[in-house]
Design an enzyme around this catalytic site. Structure first.
Site, PDB file in Angstrom:
ATOM      1  N   ASP A  30       0.859  -1.185   0.000  1.00 19.31           N
ATOM      2  CA  ASP A  30       0.000   0.000   0.000  1.00 19.31           C
ATOM      3  C   ASP A  30       0.898   1.239   0.000  1.00 19.31           C
ATOM      4  O   ASP A  30       1.998   1.211   0.558  1.00 19.31           O
ATOM      5  CB  ASP A  30      -0.917   0.013   1.234  1.00 19.31           C
ATOM      6  CG  ASP A  30      -2.134   0.913   1.043  1.00 19.31           C
ATOM      7  OD1 ASP A  30      -3.255   0.391   0.899  1.00 19.31           O
ATOM      8  OD2 ASP A  30      -1.948   2.157   1.029  1.00 19.31           O
ATOM      9  N   PHE A 147     -17.095 -10.043  -3.712  1.00 20.25           N
ATOM     10  CA  PHE A 147     -18.487  -9.814  -3.301  1.00 20.25           C
ATOM     11  C   PHE A 147     -18.612  -9.682  -1.799  1.00 20.25           C
ATOM     12  O   PHE A 147     -19.680  -9.897  -1.223  1.00 20.25           O
ATOM     13  CB  PHE A 147     -19.368 -10.963  -3.796  1.00 20.25           C
ATOM     14  CG  PHE A 147     -19.271 -11.179  -5.281  1.00 20.25           C
ATOM     15  CD1 PHE A 147     -19.947 -10.335  -6.154  1.00 20.25           C
ATOM     16  CD2 PHE A 147     -18.495 -12.192  -5.805  1.00 20.25           C
ATOM     17  CE1 PHE A 147     -19.844 -10.516  -7.524  1.00 20.25           C
ATOM     18  CE2 PHE A 147     -18.386 -12.376  -7.171  1.00 20.25           C
ATOM     19  CZ  PHE A 147     -19.057 -11.538  -8.036  1.00 20.25           C
ATOM     20  N   ARG A 149     -19.039  -8.717   2.031  1.00 21.75           N
ATOM     21  CA  ARG A 149     -19.840  -7.764   2.812  1.00 21.75           C
ATOM     22  C   ARG A 149     -19.017  -7.332   3.999  1.00 21.75           C
ATOM     23  O   ARG A 149     -18.391  -8.174   4.648  1.00 21.75           O
ATOM     24  CB  ARG A 149     -21.119  -8.441   3.346  1.00 21.75           C
ATOM     25  CG  ARG A 149     -22.045  -8.957   2.292  1.00 21.75           C
ATOM     26  CD  ARG A 149     -22.970 -10.007   2.896  1.00 21.75           C
ATOM     27  NE  ARG A 149     -22.204 -11.166   3.387  1.00 21.75           N
ATOM     28  CZ  ARG A 149     -22.682 -12.108   4.179  1.00 21.75           C
ATOM     29  NH1 ARG A 149     -23.921 -12.037   4.619  1.00 21.75           N
ATOM     30  NH2 ARG A 149     -21.934 -13.127   4.561  1.00 21.75           N
ATOM     31  N   GLU A 150     -19.013  -6.055   4.303  1.00 20.24           N
ATOM     32  CA  GLU A 150     -18.325  -5.599   5.504  1.00 20.24           C
ATOM     33  C   GLU A 150     -18.994  -6.256   6.702  1.00 20.24           C
ATOM     34  O   GLU A 150     -20.210  -6.437   6.724  1.00 20.24           O
ATOM     35  CB  GLU A 150     -18.371  -4.079   5.598  1.00 20.24           C
ATOM     36  CG  GLU A 150     -17.463  -3.456   4.554  1.00 20.24           C
ATOM     37  CD  GLU A 150     -17.437  -1.941   4.588  1.00 20.24           C
ATOM     38  OE1 GLU A 150     -17.785  -1.361   5.630  1.00 20.24           O
ATOM     39  OE2 GLU A 150     -17.062  -1.355   3.569  1.00 20.24           O
ATOM     40  N   ASN A 210     -24.708  -5.802  -7.167  1.00 23.92           N
ATOM     41  CA  ASN A 210     -24.958  -4.670  -6.267  1.00 23.92           C
ATOM     42  C   ASN A 210     -26.188  -3.873  -6.695  1.00 23.92           C
ATOM     43  O   ASN A 210     -26.946  -3.381  -5.854  1.00 23.92           O
ATOM     44  CB  ASN A 210     -23.720  -3.773  -6.178  1.00 23.92           C
ATOM     45  CG  ASN A 210     -22.724  -4.302  -5.149  1.00 23.92           C
ATOM     46  OD1 ASN A 210     -22.998  -5.286  -4.469  1.00 23.92           O
ATOM     47  ND2 ASN A 210     -21.587  -3.661  -5.038  1.00 23.92           N
ATOM     48  N   CYS A 262     -19.996   0.908  -1.009  1.00 21.98           N
ATOM     49  CA  CYS A 262     -20.220   0.171  -2.266  1.00 21.98           C
ATOM     50  C   CYS A 262     -21.532   0.505  -2.966  1.00 21.98           C
ATOM     51  O   CYS A 262     -21.515   1.094  -4.042  1.00 21.98           O
ATOM     52  CB  CYS A 262     -20.153  -1.327  -2.008  1.00 21.98           C
ATOM     53  SG  CYS A 262     -18.487  -1.853  -1.625  1.00 21.98           S
ATOM     54  N   LYS A 265     -22.236   4.216  -4.505  1.00 20.20           N
ATOM     55  CA  LYS A 265     -21.338   4.647  -5.587  1.00 20.20           C
ATOM     56  C   LYS A 265     -21.401   3.676  -6.773  1.00 20.20           C
ATOM     57  O   LYS A 265     -21.280   4.074  -7.920  1.00 20.20           O
ATOM     58  CB  LYS A 265     -19.908   4.813  -5.089  1.00 20.20           C
ATOM     59  CG  LYS A 265     -19.156   3.520  -4.887  1.00 20.20           C
ATOM     60  CD  LYS A 265     -17.644   3.698  -5.077  1.00 20.20           C
ATOM     61  CE  LYS A 265     -16.875   2.441  -4.699  1.00 20.20           C
ATOM     62  NZ  LYS A 265     -16.784   1.413  -5.710  1.00 20.20           N
ATOM     63  N   LYS A 325     -23.939   0.277   8.782  1.00 24.57           N
ATOM     64  CA  LYS A 325     -24.638  -0.957   9.160  1.00 24.57           C
ATOM     65  C   LYS A 325     -23.928  -1.542  10.365  1.00 24.57           C
ATOM     66  O   LYS A 325     -22.793  -1.149  10.653  1.00 24.57           O
ATOM     67  CB  LYS A 325     -24.677  -1.940   7.993  1.00 24.57           C
ATOM     68  CG  LYS A 325     -23.320  -2.494   7.615  1.00 24.57           C
ATOM     69  CD  LYS A 325     -23.487  -3.606   6.602  1.00 24.57           C
ATOM     70  CE  LYS A 325     -22.208  -4.423   6.487  1.00 24.57           C
ATOM     71  NZ  LYS A 325     -22.312  -5.475   5.496  1.00 24.57           N
ATOM     72  N   ARG A 332     -18.784   5.694   5.655  1.00 26.19           N
ATOM     73  CA  ARG A 332     -18.897   6.267   4.307  1.00 26.19           C
ATOM     74  C   ARG A 332     -20.360   6.234   3.859  1.00 26.19           C
ATOM     75  O   ARG A 332     -21.005   5.204   3.930  1.00 26.19           O
ATOM     76  CB  ARG A 332     -18.021   5.472   3.323  1.00 26.19           C
ATOM     77  CG  ARG A 332     -16.541   5.746   3.489  1.00 26.19           C
ATOM     78  CD  ARG A 332     -15.726   4.878   2.572  1.00 26.19           C
ATOM     79  NE  ARG A 332     -15.837   3.465   2.920  1.00 26.19           N
ATOM     80  CZ  ARG A 332     -15.349   2.473   2.184  1.00 26.19           C
ATOM     81  NH1 ARG A 332     -14.732   2.728   1.054  1.00 26.19           N
ATOM     82  NH2 ARG A 332     -15.476   1.226   2.571  1.00 26.19           N
TER      83      ARG A 332
END
Ligand code: UDX
Length: 436
Positions: A30, A147, A149-150, A210, A262, A265, A325, A332
């Site tokens: 990174d 795919f 999910r947080e 999405n 996600c 946007k 959530k 965000r």
């Protein structure tokens, strides 16, 4: 296998740690030195259940390393690209700056036969545009959308519903698909569908998934709007239609709608890309999906105003939740935080609590008051507003307990997570979303 992961945000950090946990030798890269330092110390830079343990384990066994120098990616057989594709400032399209920069920085370090696997969510057509640059370096580009999910990112990465690989035609593509299958061997051997497609299909699978999920949420929220003018109850409606297996109950939770890094946007970028392709009309409904979604935040604010007799000015409003959530510290495009900000703008004395997201929320909206303790947040509040359905608020907070903390008796349930009858029985004025 030796793998590199370029980009160590939500997607990349989880991917790197998860790949190390299934036995690969992984280097995460990174450009942000603070992020790399934190990961190297074994500290997850964000809240994601299970990630911390995988980091500790991977670093301890030497299977996981992090670096700011992309030259350290050399020698890996597969290089994953997991950088962000945010919404462009002032537009709806996706900003591909980071994807382009990641691929360009990697090119000098690729060897003949390497595979570059894009995981970032990109507009359809991106892989075809990047492929010649990768081929010129002797490597093969595949698109392998994510795919996850947080909140369930670790599980979704190690044990996904399906794996998709968009590959070029011919032997190079076949070889690259086989290599990717080896990367995901534990899931593949378990029978996880491994779908090989062309680039465009793989890119579209992600945005279509999405778009479908966002549409499902906005569909039920549209029904909530109709319920509000007819006296119907959208939660019962959702239960009833959800029993039809063709429809299914999941993602039919009406409330203040979707947010996060996600869905919002991605549907905007999809609509923008469709317009570029001359097919804007095909996904015009996504504009409506977006509009319905945003209207629900207004509705929640309206209910608080109504509950407090027409004005929130000078009233204490306890906002339960800031994350977009539960099981996430991500704020965000959080509908929860947006509701708090709007109420604050109307002159309410807003106090926000959240088990994980206060730090991130404060950075974004320092004008709000934050309180780590749930009960202190509720103390003497004129209204209590549930906007993120953490168990601490939805299951563990009883109306009787809330009644001991405040004389205020207004509760607005922005996630339809509370038992309306119990709150009413305890003397509260209960307002749900699309419920009488
Ligand atoms: C989503 C997709 O689910 C995932 O597959 C993709 O890879 C990334 O985007 P995520 O952003 O983590 O994942 O959140 P998700 O669980 O999908 O929830 C999105 C939003 O929809 C949240 O704000 C959630 O509160 C809201 N939501 C979800 C509802 O309002 N109602 C529902 O019934 C379900």
């Amino acid at each position: 296998m030796r793998l590199s992961v370029i980009g160590c945000g939500y997607l990349g950090a989880v991917h790197a740690a998860a790949m190390a946990s299934i036995g690969h030798d992984v280097i995460g890269i990174d450009v942000d030195p603070r992020r790399i330092e934190s990961l190297t110390r074994g500290e997850a830079p964000f809240f994601e259940p299970g990630l911390q343990d995988l980091l500790t384990e991977g670093l301890q066994y030497g299977r996981l390393r992090f670096s700011t120098d992309v030259a350290n990616a050399a020698g890996a057989a597969v290089h994953f690209i997991g950088v962000g594709t945010p919404q462009q400032p002032g537009g709806d399209a996706a900003d591909l700056t980071f994807v382009n920069a990641a691929v360009d920085s990697l090119l000098p370090h690729l060897s003949e036969g390497d595979v570059v696997a894009g995981k970032s969510t990109v507009p359809v057509g991106t892989a075809a545009e990047l492929a010649p640059r990768v081929s010129a370096a002797g490597a093969t580009l595949v698109w392998n959308p994510e795919f996850l999910r947080e909140g369930w990112a670790v599980q979704d990465t190690i044990d996904p519903d399906r794996l998709v690989a968009g590959v070029p035609s011919g032997r190079d593509g076949e070889r690259a698909a086989e290599l990717l299958k080896d990367v995901y061997r534990p899931a593949v051997d378990k029978g996880t569908p491994f779908i090989v497609t062309d680039y465009a299909t793989a890119e579209l699978v992600k945005v279509a998934a999405n778009a479908f999920l966002a549409t499902k949420i906005s569909f039920i929220n549209a029904m909530a709007e109709i319920a509000e003018v007819t006296g119907a109850d959208v939660t019962q409606l959702a239960d009833a239609i959800g029993h039809d297996v063709r429809i299914g109950r999941r993602f039919l939770g009406a409330g203040i709608g979707f947010g996060g890094g996600c869905l919002p946007k991605d549907i905007r970028a999809f609509a923008a890309r469709a317009e570029e392709l001359g097919r804007g009309e095909s996904v015009n409904f996504l504009r409506e999906v977006d509009a319905i979604n945003l209207r629900r935040r207004d509705r929640a604010v309206e209910l608080v105003v109504e509950g407090l007799g027409g004005s929130v000015y000078g009233k204490k409003v306890a906002v339960l939740g800031a994350a977009f959530k539960p099981h996430s510290d991500d704020v965000r495009d959080s509908p929860a935080l947006d509701v708090a900000v709007r109420l604050n703008g109307l002159g309410a004395n807003v106090v926000v609590t959240d088990p994980q997201a206060i730090e991130n929320a404060r950075r974004l909206h320092p004008q709000l008051t934050y309180e780590a303790d749930r009960d202190e947040t509720i103390r003497d509040a004129d209204a209590v507003v549930l906007v993120t359905e953490w168990d601490e608020y939805r299951r563990e907070l009883t109306p009787d307990h809330a009644s001991t903390l405040t004389d205020g008796r207004v509760v607005v349930d922005g996630r339809n997570g509370l038992e309306a009858s119990a709150w009413r029985a305890a003397g509260w004025q209960y307002y749900g979303m699309g419920r009488p």
